[in-house]
Motif scaffolding. Structure first.
Motif, mmCIF file in Angstrom:
data_model
loop_
_atom_site.group_PDB
_atom_site.id
_atom_site.type_symbol
_atom_site.label_atom_id
_atom_site.label_comp_id
_atom_site.label_asym_id
_atom_site.label_seq_id
_atom_site.Cartn_x
_atom_site.Cartn_y
_atom_site.Cartn_z
ATOM 1 N N MET A 1 0.834 -1.185 0.000
ATOM 2 C CA MET A 1 0.000 0.000 0.000
ATOM 3 C C MET A 1 0.873 1.240 0.000
ATOM 4 S SD MET A 1 -1.368 -0.212 3.949
ATOM 5 C CE MET A 1 -2.416 1.228 3.795
ATOM 6 N N GLN A 2 0.394 2.301 -0.633
ATOM 7 C CA GLN A 2 1.134 3.544 -0.737
ATOM 8 C C GLN A 2 0.671 4.529 0.321
ATOM 9 O OE1 GLN A 2 3.755 2.423 -2.916
ATOM 10 N NE2 GLN A 2 3.704 4.628 -3.236
ATOM 11 N N ARG B 1 -7.842 5.298 7.393
ATOM 12 C CA ARG B 1 -8.337 4.538 6.241
ATOM 13 C C ARG B 1 -9.459 3.635 6.735
ATOM 14 N NH1 ARG B 1 -3.709 3.179 1.732
ATOM 15 N NH2 ARG B 1 -2.623 5.194 1.871
ATOM 16 N N ASP C 1 1.348 -4.111 4.041
ATOM 17 C CA ASP C 1 0.138 -4.644 3.400
ATOM 18 C C ASP C 1 -0.490 -5.744 4.250
ATOM 19 O OD1 ASP C 1 0.251 -2.979 1.197
ATOM 20 O OD2 ASP C 1 1.401 -4.391 -0.026
ATOM 21 N N PHE D 1 -2.026 -4.318 7.419
ATOM 22 C CA PHE D 1 -3.274 -3.619 7.127
ATOM 23 C C PHE D 1 -4.394 -4.619 6.830
ATOM 24 C CE2 PHE D 1 -6.162 -1.176 4.302
ATOM 25 C CZ PHE D 1 -6.526 -0.190 5.210
ATOM 26 N N ARG D 2 -4.062 -5.712 6.159
ATOM 27 C CA ARG D 2 -5.072 -6.750 5.899
ATOM 28 C C ARG D 2 -5.611 -7.296 7.214
ATOM 29 N NH1 ARG D 2 -5.959 -11.895 6.019
ATOM 30 N NH2 ARG D 2 -3.911 -12.353 6.915
#
Length: 271
Positions: free
Chosen positions: A1-2, A19, A201, A204-205
């Motif tokens: 992810m950016q 987010r 990533d 975050f998942r």
């Protein structure tokens, strides 16, 4: 992810981004390998307090900008606090190490940490204070306070033996030697090791999966686990019936039943 990297002040900062229901909390002093300053500690406590106080936020994700999680304390800036016993973090906030320091709040919502590169001293203690840690396979760890005539006071002496057993904890606490991600996984200091570059990533998942569950049940489950560890099984068991009754009376519990009957994912609101 950016994630865009905000330009930090010389003393560093903690950069936050929302987010969905996840609060991304970024350690932002990459020019100094994210060495910790008093300002950064204060802002981190403010970010953790924001997570707990905002009903729209359900999970925190602690990560770092640059190549490294952190090289540890910026000792010239922190040493005076150590000598005087002065607190770096103002009282009344959520204390990020989460070991019950008097005068501070304890976090209730879950925290996931994404670790990469160098993760020394306070970095290990912050990740051990989180609930789930994802590490890059290239990560390097060291709890090296004894090499500087310092005792770890951010939770390492509590959580390393809890996770890894006394012998493994003493091995790393008393030598201060560096170890790799495989050893961190063996000692249960981290829960997942992934190829470098994938740690954020994956973290975050996991955070999104937690955020999709019933928020009140997530908090209650987390706190019951901690109560069992810190106060014993009987104290945790004593909460089973009253907490379950409170949860069962919530709107989210009714939604959980409806989603089960209708064979669809639940849509929880936190109420």
């Amino acid at each position: 992810m950016q994630i865009d990297i905000p330009n930090p002040a010389p003393e560093g900062c903690i950069s936050c981004e929302v987010r969905g229901h996840v609060l991304l909390i970024g350690i932002n002093r990459p020019a100094k390998r994210n060495g910790w300053t008093p300002a950064m500690f204060q802002q981190l406590a403010q970010a953790y307090t924001r997570l707990d106080d905002d009903p729209e936020l359900r999970v925190g994700l602690l990560h770092a900008f640059g190549e490294h999680f952190t090289a540890g304390l910026d000792l010239p800036l922190i040493a005076e606090f150590m000598k005087s016993g002065q607190k770096v973090i103002p009282p009344g906030l959520v204390e990020p190490h989460d070991y019950g320091l008097p005068g501070y709040r304890r976090r209730t919502k879950p925290m996931v940490a994404a670790v990469k590169g160098i993760c020394f001293t306070v970095g290990i203690e912050l990740m051990l204070g989180a609930d789930i840690v994802v590490a890059a396979d290239s990560s390097r760890f060291a709890q090296m306070e004894v090499q500087r005539c310092i005792m770890p006071t951010g939770g390492a002496t509590l959580r390393m033996p809890e996770r890894a057993g006394v012998g493994n904890a003493m091995l790393h606490l008393l030598t201060g030697d560096a170890f790799d991600a495989a050893e961190a996984l063996r000692c249960h200091f981290v829960q997942k090791v992934v190829p470098a570059g994938q740690e954020l990533d994956e973290a975050f998942r996991i955070a999104e999966r937690i955020a999709a569950q019933a928020p009140q049940a997530v908090v209650a489950t987390r706190l019951n686990v901690l109560k069992a560890i810190e106060l014993g099984q009987a104290a945790a068991v004593a909460d089973f019936i009253p907490v379950q009754q409170r949860l069962a009376s919530s709107e989210d519990a009714a939604e959980g039943v409806r989603s089960f009957v209708e064979k669809r994912p639940a849509r929880f609101t936190g109420r």
